[in-house]
Design an enzyme around this catalytic site. Sequence first.
Site, short mmCIF file in Angstrom:
data_model
loop_
_atom_site.label_atom_id
_atom_site.label_comp_id
_atom_site.label_asym_id
_atom_site.label_seq_id
_atom_site.Cartn_x
_atom_site.Cartn_y
_atom_site.Cartn_z
N LEU A 276 19.28 9.51 11.99
CA LEU A 276 18.83 10.16 13.15
C LEU A 276 18.62 11.62 12.84
CD1 LEU A 276 21.07 8.36 15.78
CD2 LEU A 276 18.73 7.69 15.05
N THR B 162 3.26 5.65 -0.20
CA THR B 162 2.32 6.39 0.69
C THR B 162 0.88 6.33 -0.37
OG1 THR B 162 1.36 8.05 1.76
CG2 THR B 162 3.02 8.43 0.50
N ASP B 163 -0.12 6.26 0.24
CA ASP B 163 -1.46 6.50 -0.51
C ASP B 163 -1.49 8.22 -1.04
OD1 ASP B 163 -1.87 7.62 1.86
OD2 ASP B 163 -3.72 6.61 2.17
N GLU B 164 -0.70 9.08 -0.33
CA GLU B 164 -0.89 10.38 -0.95
C GLU B 164 -0.22 10.65 -2.14
OE1 GLU B 164 0.27 13.26 2.10
OE2 GLU B 164 -0.39 11.79 3.78
N TYR C 290 5.41 17.08 0.27
CA TYR C 290 5.81 15.59 0.84
C TYR C 290 5.19 14.56 -0.37
CZ TYR C 290 4.77 11.25 3.13
OH TYR C 290 4.70 9.89 3.41
N LYS D 200 7.20 12.01 -2.79
CA LYS D 200 7.14 10.51 -2.76
C LYS D 200 6.68 9.97 -4.13
CE LYS D 200 7.46 8.19 0.64
NZ LYS D 200 8.61 7.32 1.10
N LYS E 141 2.43 13.97 14.44
CA LYS E 141 1.30 13.47 13.66
C LYS E 141 -0.08 13.40 14.43
CE LYS E 141 4.24 12.32 10.30
NZ LYS E 141 5.47 11.84 10.67
N TYR F 182 -7.68 21.03 12.22
CA TYR F 182 -7.74 21.86 11.26
C TYR F 182 -8.88 22.04 10.54
CZ TYR F 182 -2.50 20.99 11.27
OH TYR F 182 -1.14 20.85 11.75
N ARG G 116 -4.82 23.27 6.97
CA ARG G 116 -3.52 22.97 6.30
C ARG G 116 -3.64 23.42 4.85
NH1 ARG G 116 -1.93 16.96 6.11
NH2 ARG G 116 -0.73 17.31 8.14
P1 NAD Z 1 9.25 8.89 10.44
O1 NAD Z 1 9.60 10.15 10.19
O2 NAD Z 1 8.80 8.10 11.64
O3 NAD Z 1 10.84 8.01 10.43
C1 NAD Z 1 11.80 8.44 9.02
C2 NAD Z 1 13.13 7.82 9.45
O4 NAD Z 1 13.90 8.05 8.28
C3 NAD Z 1 13.61 8.69 10.67
O5 NAD Z 1 14.20 7.63 11.45
C4 NAD Z 1 14.78 9.62 10.02
O6 NAD Z 1 15.89 9.49 11.05
C5 NAD Z 1 15.08 8.67 8.81
N1 NAD Z 1 15.61 9.79 7.70
C6 NAD Z 1 15.17 10.89 7.50
N2 NAD Z 1 15.98 11.26 6.44
C7 NAD Z 1 17.03 10.49 6.32
C8 NAD Z 1 18.23 10.44 5.69
N3 NAD Z 1 18.38 11.45 4.57
N4 NAD Z 1 18.90 9.46 5.70
C9 NAD Z 1 18.85 8.32 6.46
N5 NAD Z 1 17.81 8.20 7.31
C10 NAD Z 1 16.94 9.40 7.35
O7 NAD Z 1 8.60 8.02 9.16
P2 NAD Z 1 7.71 7.01 9.20
O8 NAD Z 1 6.20 7.33 9.63
O9 NAD Z 1 8.13 5.70 10.06
O10 NAD Z 1 7.48 6.47 7.59
C11 NAD Z 1 8.66 5.60 7.18
C12 NAD Z 1 8.16 5.19 5.59
O11 NAD Z 1 6.80 5.04 5.56
C13 NAD Z 1 8.23 6.74 4.85
O12 NAD Z 1 8.87 6.60 3.56
C14 NAD Z 1 6.58 7.35 4.52
O13 NAD Z 1 6.68 7.91 3.65
C15 NAD Z 1 6.14 5.94 4.73
N6 NAD Z 1 4.84 5.92 5.06
C16 NAD Z 1 4.12 6.59 6.23
C17 NAD Z 1 2.91 6.32 6.54
C18 NAD Z 1 2.40 6.88 8.01
O14 NAD Z 1 1.22 6.86 8.25
N7 NAD Z 1 3.41 7.34 8.70
C19 NAD Z 1 2.12 5.71 5.84
C20 NAD Z 1 2.27 5.50 4.31
C21 NAD Z 1 3.80 5.29 4.27
O1 TDX Z 2 -2.48 18.98 14.25
C1 TDX Z 2 -3.19 18.23 13.43
N1 TDX Z 2 -4.42 18.59 13.28
C2 TDX Z 2 -5.12 18.12 12.18
O2 TDX Z 2 -6.12 18.29 12.25
C3 TDX Z 2 -2.54 17.29 12.67
C4 TDX Z 2 -0.92 17.20 12.47
C5 TDX Z 2 -3.16 16.84 11.66
N2 TDX Z 2 -4.48 17.07 11.44
C6 TDX Z 2 -5.19 16.55 10.41
C7 TDX Z 2 -4.45 16.73 8.92
C8 TDX Z 2 -5.05 15.33 8.32
O3 TDX Z 2 -6.12 15.47 7.57
O4 TDX Z 2 -5.32 15.06 10.60
C9 TDX Z 2 -5.16 14.42 9.41
C10 TDX Z 2 -3.89 13.50 9.65
O5 TDX Z 2 -2.71 14.30 9.64
P1 TDX Z 2 -1.33 13.59 9.88
O6 TDX Z 2 -1.31 12.64 11.08
O7 TDX Z 2 -0.45 14.75 9.80
O8 TDX Z 2 -1.22 12.74 8.65
P2 TDX Z 2 -1.29 12.94 6.97
O9 TDX Z 2 -1.15 14.31 6.64
O10 TDX Z 2 -2.75 12.21 6.54
O11 TDX Z 2 -0.17 11.82 6.38
C11 TDX Z 2 0.10 10.63 6.74
O12 TDX Z 2 -0.26 9.51 6.24
C12 TDX Z 2 0.29 9.34 4.99
C13 TDX Z 2 1.68 10.57 7.29
O13 TDX Z 2 1.92 11.63 8.00
C14 TDX Z 2 2.43 10.39 6.00
O14 TDX Z 2 3.81 10.05 6.30
C15 TDX Z 2 1.89 9.31 5.50
O15 TDX Z 2 2.44 9.25 3.92
#
Ligand code: NAD
Ligand code: TDX
Length: 335
Positions: free
Chosen positions: A39, A125-127, A149, A153, A188, A206, A272
């Site tokens: 949390l 993640t693809d990143e 980040y 990963k 995000k 950005y 960024r």
């Molecule tokens: P999120 O930030 O919404 O959720 C992360 C969760 O992990 C939270 O509930 C947080 O409390 C928990 N957490 C953080 N540190 C912790 C710790 N030390 N111990 C236990 N719990 C902990 O993230 P998300 O967007 O749901 O992403 C989940 C996974 O998917 C991540 O591994 C992320 O790298 C991967 N991922 C995300 C995206 C995306 O677009 N959001 C895309 C590809 C992969």
């Molecule tokens: O305020 C903003 N303005 C802006 O232009 C934010 C938050 C983002 N951006 C841009 C940056 C990126 O090009 O938008 C794009 C998407 O940004 P994010 O939502 O921060 O995603 P990104 O950096 O692409 O990473 C996401 O995808 C891969 C997730 O956050 C990661 O957890 C995942 O691994």
Amino acid sequence: MRVLVTGAAGFIGSNYVRTLLQGGYPGYEDARVTVLDKLSYAGRRDNLPASHPRLEFVQGDICDLPLVTEVADGHDAVLHFAAESHVDRSVDSAAEFIRTNVGGTQTLLDACVERGVERVVHVSTDEVYGSIAQGSWTEEWPLAPNSPYAASKAASDLVARSYWRTHGVDLSITRCSNNYGPHQHPEKLIPLFVTNLLRGEQVPLYGDGRNVREWLHVDDHCRAIQLVLTKGQAGETYNVGGGNELTNVDITRRILELCGADWSMVHRVADRKGHDLRYALDDSKIRDQLGYEPLVPFEQGLADTVAWYRDTPSWWQHVTQERAVHAGTALYQEN
Ligand code: NAD
Ligand code: TDX
């Protein structure tokens, strides 16, 4: 069947668990779920049912070996979502990313070895591949992460792979593109822009906004993870893509339209640091070998997501206030 899901108070993990508890994954209708989540600022207990006969919630840190070992006991499978997930925060300060994403993954896997967990899926993640100007990444592409980040990963992927090779853990890795959907933290892009517009505020774009992301609905990502859990091979990595490739300018226009706003609501801000230009995945492996295909049409998924934020202000209003405290830092400086 008992499944331990880390990080399931966050966006994607909670979607997975809610779907599982609703009987959305065939063969897992009786599965019992333990959620382990610290949390952090990104995790919310109310992303999951308050109580459910097949759900146990443990608040704890994946870096805490005695706790994780105790919690892992008796589980057949682990789905590892827990991570620090926001690129901008890793630019501000990387330490927590290395601690949780790398150290936490290693700790969790030590616990899995100790307790003989049979199957592990590490969600990545693809990143990790960096940025690609043309074409798309296969799973064999070299890792070249650009943000702290992404580097954390990539490191965790390699740690995970080593536990397969060294300790024989039956483990697969998924690498997905950008997710969108309900319950995503308003830091995000999509939820930030939607919630700003719903409050009548501008959205911070950005740089020149020409960066390209591939957007996939969270339901499709979670179905892919379930496929990898049940059919994926040990030691293998699966890209999960098939979303829509859009520039940030394009996605901003669509969000503006869905929120009844125009381009005057866009605030151009500094880029960024190290901003990746383009992500694009070749996901033919998971399609051909496991039968994956995304099902949520992008237009519908995005409209439903905007509607969810519009209809659920109680979920995000206090979060955006916290973010306002963070704003004014380098993240939102003007050009
Ligand atoms: P999120 O930030 O919404 O959720 C992360 C969760 O992990 C939270 O509930 C947080 O409390 C928990 N957490 C953080 N540190 C912790 C710790 N030390 N111990 C236990 N719990 C902990 O993230 P998300 O967007 O749901 O992403 C989940 C996974 O998917 C991540 O591994 C992320 O790298 C991967 N991922 C995300 C995206 C995306 O677009 N959001 C895309 C590809 C992969
Ligand atoms: O305020 C903003 N303005 C802006 O232009 C934010 C938050 C983002 N951006 C841009 C940056 C990126 O090009 O938008 C794009 C998407 O940004 P994010 O939502 O921060 O995603 P990104 O950096 O692409 O990473 C996401 O995808 C891969 C997730 O956050 C990661 O957890 C995942 O691994």
